[in-house]
Design a protein around this motif. Structure first.
Motif, PDB file in Angstrom:
ATOM      1  N   PRO A   4      -4.619  -0.334   1.641  1.00  0.00           N
ATOM      2  CA  PRO A   4      -4.893  -0.471   2.200  1.00  0.00           C
ATOM      3  C   PRO A   4      -5.813  -1.765   2.243  1.00  0.00           C
ATOM      4  O   PRO A   4      -6.648  -1.664   1.644  1.00  0.00           O
ATOM      5  CB  PRO A   4      -5.184  -0.231   3.994  1.00  0.00           C
ATOM      6  CG  PRO A   4      -5.622   1.106   4.153  1.00  0.00           C
ATOM      7  CD  PRO A   4      -5.854   1.791   2.371  1.00  0.00           C
ATOM      8  N   LEU A  30      -4.253  -9.442   9.586  1.00  0.00           N
ATOM      9  CA  LEU A  30      -5.166  -8.639   9.769  1.00  0.00           C
ATOM     10  C   LEU A  30      -6.381  -8.259  11.020  1.00  0.00           C
ATOM     11  O   LEU A  30      -6.291  -9.038  11.489  1.00  0.00           O
ATOM     12  CB  LEU A  30      -6.180  -8.142   8.581  1.00  0.00           C
ATOM     13  CG  LEU A  30      -5.379  -7.356   7.432  1.00  0.00           C
ATOM     14  CD1 LEU A  30      -6.679  -7.785   5.706  1.00  0.00           C
ATOM     15  CD2 LEU A  30      -4.958  -6.633   7.769  1.00  0.00           C
ATOM     16  N   GLN A 102      -9.312   1.296   9.709  1.00  0.00           N
ATOM     17  CA  GLN A 102      -7.894   1.568   9.809  1.00  0.00           C
ATOM     18  C   GLN A 102      -6.663   1.865   9.072  1.00  0.00           C
ATOM     19  O   GLN A 102      -7.048   1.066   8.031  1.00  0.00           O
ATOM     20  CB  GLN A 102      -7.709   1.098  11.852  1.00  0.00           C
ATOM     21  CG  GLN A 102      -7.688  -0.422  11.135  1.00  0.00           C
ATOM     22  CD  GLN A 102      -8.251  -1.590  12.979  1.00  0.00           C
ATOM     23  OE1 GLN A 102      -6.899  -1.169  13.183  1.00  0.00           O
ATOM     24  NE2 GLN A 102      -9.083  -2.444  13.101  1.00  0.00           N
ATOM     25  N   SER A 104      -4.108  -0.083   9.341  1.00  0.00           N
ATOM     26  CA  SER A 104      -4.248  -1.395   9.323  1.00  0.00           C
ATOM     27  C   SER A 104      -3.964  -2.248   7.673  1.00  0.00           C
ATOM     28  O   SER A 104      -3.789  -3.427   7.339  1.00  0.00           O
ATOM     29  CB  SER A 104      -3.845  -1.839  10.098  1.00  0.00           C
ATOM     30  OG  SER A 104      -4.997  -2.480  10.951  1.00  0.00           O
TER      31      SER A 104
END
Ligand code: CDP
Length: 210
Positions: A4, A30, A102, A104
């Motif tokens: 990511p 983001l 995280q 994402s």
């Protein structure tokens, strides 16, 4: 495979980190964390309540981050004092790491993001500008918000905060060895965004949006 996109942005006060972080977060869709707000909230709450800053840091609530007083220079000074306490930094560490890692991806801005919070971030930016340029910006910003300030005072307080943030033993302000250095003294927000975006795209990350 590329992981990511985590963008770690560090640098001194009023160098343009916040604006750049918000624009990059919007561009790459983001989540963004302004980690300075955490230290500002701890500084201000500890001052108001008389509780130990380390204890305040463990009990921080999302609503504590919405106080408009967090944007004042008084909160900035209080933040930089509590930010030198290892207990405060330790107690805020896990929350920031979780945010950074995280699924994402994420954008975080602060003083120790590329060095302590996520040294593994694929993109690290160190945003800086001359003391004069930063004091001029902060002075303008405070005036626009209707606060009565004089520039020599803004400059002196900024120099003091720079010194405290750079000389402290716990996570001092410094660029990670692999950070991209962006000096915004002679750049506006658009130019800084364009330079950062070009660097990130050279690393192979592109926005998935239209
Ligand atoms: O907006 P400005 O750059 O003036 O300050 P900020 O980013 O809100 O940070 C306020 C203070 O919190 C800084 O002067 C640092 O002492 C501290 N801070 C820190 O130590 N580590 C971070 N990751 C973020 C802020």
């Amino acid at each position: 495979m590329k992981g990511p996109l985590v963008i770690a942005i560090d640098g001194p006060s009023a160098a343009g980190k916040g604006t750049l972080a918000r624009r990059l977060a919007a561009h790459f869709r983001l989540p963004h964390l302004d980690t300075g707000l955490l230290y500002r909230a701890v500084g201000l709450l500890a001052e108001k309540s008389g509780r130990r800053p380390g204890e305040v840091a463990t009990a921080l609530q999302p609503s504590d981050l919405a106080d408009p007083d967090l944007r004042t220079d008084q909160a900035g000074q209080a933040a930089s004092k509590v930010a030198a306490l290892p207990e405060v930094r330790d107690n805020l560490l896990n929350f920031q790491k979780k945010f950074a890692y995280q699924a994402s991806g994420a954008v975080l801005d602060g003083r120790d993001i590329g060095t302590v919070i996520c040294p593994g971030a694929p993109v690290k930016l160190f945003v800086t500008a001359s003391l004069e340029a930063r004091a001029e910006r902060r002075h303008r910003e405070l005036r626009e918000r209707g606060l009565d300030t004089i520039k020599p005072r803004v400059l002196a307080e900024m120099a003091e905060r720079d010194r405290r943030d750079s000389e402290r033993a716990a996570a001092p302000l410094q660029a990670a060895p692999d950070a991209f250095l962006l000096d915004t003294s002679d750049m506006d927000a658009d130019a800084a965004f364009a330079a950062a975006l070009a660097f990130i795209e050279r690393k192979g990350f592109r926005s998935s949006g239209p």
